[in-house]
Structure formats: structure tokens, C-alpha cells
Scaffold this motif. Structure first.
Motif, PDB file in Angstrom:
ATOM      1  N   UNK A   1      -0.297   1.424  -9.121  1.00  0.00           N
ATOM      2  CA  UNK A   1      -0.318   2.870  -9.364  1.00  0.00           C
ATOM      3  C   UNK A   1      -0.115   3.182 -10.843  1.00  0.00           C
ATOM      4  N   UNK A   2       0.790   2.457 -11.493  1.00  0.00           N
ATOM      5  CA  UNK A   2       1.020   2.674 -12.926  1.00  0.00           C
ATOM      6  C   UNK A   2      -0.267   2.462 -13.712  1.00  0.00           C
ATOM      7  N   UNK A   3      -0.998   1.431 -13.341  1.00  0.00           N
ATOM      8  CA  UNK A   3      -2.258   1.136 -14.028  1.00  0.00           C
ATOM      9  C   UNK A   3      -3.249   2.286 -13.870  1.00  0.00           C
ATOM     10  N   UNK A   4      -3.276   2.904 -12.680  1.00  0.00           N
ATOM     11  CA  UNK A   4      -4.181   4.034 -12.445  1.00  0.00           C
ATOM     12  C   UNK A   4      -3.919   5.183 -13.414  1.00  0.00           C
ATOM     13  N   UNK A   5      -2.665   5.308 -13.859  1.00  0.00           N
ATOM     14  CA  UNK A   5      -2.288   6.418 -14.738  1.00  0.00           C
ATOM     15  C   UNK A   5      -2.194   5.988 -16.203  1.00  0.00           C
ATOM     16  N   UNK A   6      -2.764   4.836 -16.502  1.00  0.00           N
ATOM     17  CA  UNK A   6      -2.811   4.390 -17.890  1.00  0.00           C
ATOM     18  C   UNK A   6      -1.519   3.805 -18.411  1.00  0.00           C
ATOM     19  N   UNK A   7      -0.589   3.472 -17.512  1.00  0.00           N
ATOM     20  CA  UNK A   7       0.671   2.856 -17.923  1.00  0.00           C
ATOM     21  C   UNK A   7       0.565   1.345 -17.754  1.00  0.00           C
TER      22      UNK A   7
ATOM     23  N   UNK B   1       4.290  -1.017 -21.449  1.00  0.00           N
ATOM     24  CA  UNK B   1       4.952   0.286 -21.330  1.00  0.00           C
ATOM     25  C   UNK B   1       6.177   0.229 -20.414  1.00  0.00           C
ATOM     26  N   UNK B   2       6.052  -0.499 -19.318  1.00  0.00           N
ATOM     27  CA  UNK B   2       7.139  -0.588 -18.340  1.00  0.00           C
ATOM     28  C   UNK B   2       7.294  -2.035 -17.885  1.00  0.00           C
ATOM     29  N   UNK B   3       8.494  -2.572 -18.036  1.00  0.00           N
ATOM     30  CA  UNK B   3       8.820  -3.876 -17.455  1.00  0.00           C
ATOM     31  C   UNK B   3       9.280  -3.650 -16.019  1.00  0.00           C
ATOM     32  N   UNK B   4       8.885  -4.540 -15.117  1.00  0.00           N
ATOM     33  CA  UNK B   4       9.230  -4.359 -13.707  1.00  0.00           C
ATOM     34  C   UNK B   4       9.616  -5.702 -13.086  1.00  0.00           C
ATOM     35  N   UNK B   5      10.616  -5.657 -12.199  1.00  0.00           N
ATOM     36  CA  UNK B   5      11.124  -6.859 -11.537  1.00  0.00           C
ATOM     37  C   UNK B   5      11.087  -6.647 -10.029  1.00  0.00           C
ATOM     38  N   UNK B   6      10.648  -7.674  -9.293  1.00  0.00           N
ATOM     39  CA  UNK B   6      10.625  -7.612  -7.837  1.00  0.00           C
ATOM     40  C   UNK B   6      11.793  -8.350  -7.218  1.00  0.00           C
TER      41      UNK B   6
ATOM     42  N   UNK C   1       0.832  -1.202   0.000  1.00  0.00           N
ATOM     43  CA  UNK C   1       0.000   0.000   0.000  1.00  0.00           C
ATOM     44  C   UNK C   1       0.866   1.251   0.000  1.00  0.00           C
ATOM     45  N   UNK C   2       1.962   1.220   0.756  1.00  0.00           N
ATOM     46  CA  UNK C   2       2.859   2.372   0.796  1.00  0.00           C
ATOM     47  C   UNK C   2       3.516   2.632  -0.543  1.00  0.00           C
ATOM     48  N   UNK C   3       3.922   1.570  -1.240  1.00  0.00           N
ATOM     49  CA  UNK C   3       4.531   1.723  -2.563  1.00  0.00           C
ATOM     50  C   UNK C   3       3.518   2.261  -3.567  1.00  0.00           C
ATOM     51  N   UNK C   4       2.283   1.834  -3.429  1.00  0.00           N
ATOM     52  CA  UNK C   4       1.218   2.358  -4.293  1.00  0.00           C
ATOM     53  C   UNK C   4       1.098   3.872  -4.116  1.00  0.00           C
ATOM     54  N   UNK C   5       1.067   4.323  -2.862  1.00  0.00           N
ATOM     55  CA  UNK C   5       0.946   5.767  -2.602  1.00  0.00           C
ATOM     56  C   UNK C   5       2.188   6.520  -3.082  1.00  0.00           C
TER      57      UNK C   5
ATOM     58  N   UNK D   1       4.603  -4.704  -6.724  1.00  0.00           N
ATOM     59  CA  UNK D   1       3.168  -4.882  -6.961  1.00  0.00           C
ATOM     60  C   UNK D   1       2.397  -3.608  -6.632  1.00  0.00           C
ATOM     61  N   UNK D   2       2.800  -2.904  -5.570  1.00  0.00           N
ATOM     62  CA  UNK D   2       2.169  -1.619  -5.276  1.00  0.00           C
ATOM     63  C   UNK D   2       2.393  -0.624  -6.394  1.00  0.00           C
ATOM     64  N   UNK D   3       3.610  -0.603  -6.947  1.00  0.00           N
ATOM     65  CA  UNK D   3       3.920   0.305  -8.056  1.00  0.00           C
ATOM     66  C   UNK D   3       3.114  -0.056  -9.301  1.00  0.00           C
TER      67      UNK D   3
END
Length: 345
Positions: free
Chosen positions: A256-262, A267-272, A222-226, A251-253
Motif C-alpha cells: 500500500x505504501x508503494x501505491x502512494x509513492x512511499x 521513506x519508511x523502515x518496517x519490521x515484521x 490483503x487485509x493489511x493492504x486495504x 508486506x501488505x502495508x
């Protein structure tokens, strides 16, 4: 075999195996004996001999609690492995939660009890200065999930250098050149090691390291989302590949990316990092670094027992290897579509 494997072979639930191991009622005699036989064959104490005067203390240290409580699966897996090795070796396990306010006198009283022969210290939120009250203690002590490389203390943790290099190399092989890093905004030794490893890997692979693409993010889902929303609301443009310090941040990020249409990964590859079970359930499933918590717990107990038995007389530091688990959140690089929140190629 571990307890899960014993349960599978016996055709019972893990709960049933635990009830048998702890001498609890509610199980038929036939099932109890079948499970007991398997437990004996695998070195477990099923006669209650360990219920005497030998214990290992597992200290959960909470500096702020966000990392430990925000990523419970990671801690639980280490504790399960430690408990299994305790039982095999005839020790009880005492789990105690403490925070930075505990006085040295209270700490000495806590783990100075005659029954406690050694302590495993969960160092996820630990910084070196926090260890001062523990260093004078006379009983064997080992730290997990923190290398404490500058202190004479035994430790077992994951190989952050190797792990981060494998992540950056994976993204480089996919064709990415601009790679960002979402790090933990709270102080933690693992985070510092991973940030340094990220910079080293970028330089080693001939990729441009840009401090403007290294972002502090709160380390819970949740913190990463914010935190990510705040970046995007401020108009910060992100690179097309991001390495996150843990799975919760990733996963939080992503949310948030999805909320902004990314879109991830279009558009963005991401690794945890950590390989926690929920990472496979993300949308898309998260590419992540698998950390063997079972191996960390196992080797922590072996080193601690050797120290208790006088076989280890100097601090022993071990790093456990990791494995990159490639899933759907990373794809080959391609031309970036025009978007105010995406850095151009």
C-alpha cells in the motif's frame, strides 16, 4: 535428525521419506531399506507399532480463521514438529479443526476417545473466555501459540516481550525516535502482548510513545493492504519507522505504501514478526523476528508427554526465544523528505 535432514542424507525427497514412514508403495526395496535404517537410527517408528491405540490430538481452533488460514506456513511448521515427535514416541497424530460453535458435549466426545491420550490446542485465535469448555476435561491438554497467562493451562509460545524489545532496540540504534505500531484489528492474545511489549520497550529505551501512532490493521496480507490504503487515503501521516504485528501485515502495508509513492526503506523502515519463508521474498526483503516453530512443537510434545506419564502434575508454561533477522526493509534514520503522508522529524 528431522525428516528433512533424513531425506537429505538418504539422497531422496521428503515425499519419499514420508511414503516409507507410512508404509506406502512405489519405492524400490533398496531405497526403502536405506531410508528405514536412517529412520530407525533417529528413533522413528517404521514398523507400524504406533498404529494401535495411542494418539495425540492436534486441535486447530478457528475463532474467525483469518489468522490461522491467513498465515498457513506458521501453523504447518508447528504441526510438522509435533508429528515428528509423535512418531518418535510411538503415537499417531490426529488433526481436527473446530470452531467456537462446538458444544461442550461434542468436544468431550471428540477428544474423550480412549485412543487419544492428550491434546495440543492451537491457540492462535484463542481468547481466555474460549477455554471454558476445555478446562473440565480430564485428559492432558497443552496450548501452543498463546500463553494464557491467567489460566491454569500448560502452554508453549514465543517470547513476545523479548522479541518486540529487540525490534524497538534495533530501530532505536538506527536513530529512529518516532516509531509506529500496526496491530491486529481482530482479538488475539499474542497481539495484546506485543502491543504492551511495544509500549514498554519505547518507555524503557526513552522513546516517546504516542497512541496516535498505534494503528489497527487487518492481520492478513490483503487485509493489511486495504487497511493501510484506508489510512493513507484519509491523509494519515505515518512515522518513518513501523513495527508490524506479523509478516503478513508488514508486506501488505509495504504494498500500500508503494501505491502512494512511499518507499521502503528510503521513506519508511518496517519490521515484521514470525519469520515466515515468504518474508525473504518481499521487495525489499523484510526485516523480521524469526520464531522457531520447530522448537515450539518440540517442547509442546515434551511437556505433554511428561504430563501423560505423570511427570508434570501442575501446569507448565514455556516461552521460546526469538531472533531478529535484519534484512533490507530497515536502514539508518535520515532526514525525512517533505511529504504530506510522512511525519516530519
Amino acid at each position: 535428525m528431522n525428516l528433512r535432514e533424513i531425506a537429505k542424507q538418504a539422497g531422496v525427497s521428503l515425499t519419499t521419506v514420508s511414503l516409507v514412514l507410512n508404509g506406502k508403495p512405489g519405492i524400490s526395496s533398496e531405497t526403502r531399506e536405506r531410508v528405514k535404517d536412517l529412520l530407525r537410527q533417529n528413533g522413528y517408528d517404521v514398523e507400524g507399532k504406533s498404529k494401535s491405540n495411542r494418539s495425540i490430538c492436534f486441535l486447530k481452533y478457528l475463532r474467525h480463521a483469518h489468522l490461522v488460514n491467513g498465515n498457513p506456513g506458521f501453523v504447518t511448521q508447528i504441526m510438522d514438529a509435533v508429528e515428528q515427535e509423535c512418531r518418535k514416541s510411538g503415537y499417531d497424530l490426529q488433526v481436527v479443526t473446530i470452531d467456537a460453535s462446538l458444544s461442550s458435549a461434542a468436544l468431550k466426545e471428540l477428544i474423550g476417545k480412549p485412543a487419544i491420550k492428550g491434546t495440543i490446542f492451537l491457540g492462535t485465535e484463542l481468547i481466555p473466555n474460549d477455554m471454558a469448555p476445555f478446562l473440565p476435561l480430564e485428559k492432558p491438554l497443552l496450548v501452543v501459540d498463546n500463553s494464557l497467562s491467567c489460566l491454569p493451562v500448560s502452554s508453549v509460545t514465543m517470547d513476545n516481550q523479548q522479541a518486540i524489545f529487540s525490534v524497538v532496540e534495533h530501530l532505536a540504534q538506527l536513530g529512529y525516535k518516532k516509531i509506529g505500531f500496526f496491530y491486529n484489528s481482530l482479538p488475539a492474545s499474542n497481539d495484546q502482548e506485543r502491543r504492551a511489549a511495544f509500549q514498554n520497550a519505547m518507555h524503557h529505551l526513552g522513546l516517546p510513545f504516542d497512541t496516535r501512532l498505534v494503528f489497527p490493521v487487518f492481520p492478513t496480507m490483503e487485509g493489511a493492504y486495504r487497511s493501510t490504503r484506508e489510512l493513507l487515503e484519509a491523509g494519515v501521516a505515518l512515522p518513518s519507522a513501523i513495527v508490524a504485528n506479523n509478516d503478513s501485515i508488514a508486506i501488505g502495508a509495504m504494498r500500500a505504501l508503494k501505491d502512494f509513492g512511499l518507499r521502503v526503506p528510503e521513506d519508511i523502515s518496517i519490521v515484521g514478526f514470525d519469520g515466515l519463508p515468504f518474508s525473504a521474498l518481499a521487495d525489499p526483503p523484510l526485516t523480521t523476528v524469526n520464531v522457531s516453530c520447530e522448537d515450539i512443537g518440540y517442547w509442546a510434545m515434551q511437556i505433554l508427554l511428561n504430563t501423560i506419564n505423570g511427570l508434570c502434575t501442575t501446569p507448565c508454561k514455556m516461552v521460546v526465544g526469538t531472533q531478529l533477522n535484519v534484512r533490507g526493509s530497515t536502514i539508518p534514520a535520515h532526514p525525512v523528505r517533505p511529504h504530506p503522508l510522512l511525519l516530519p522529524d
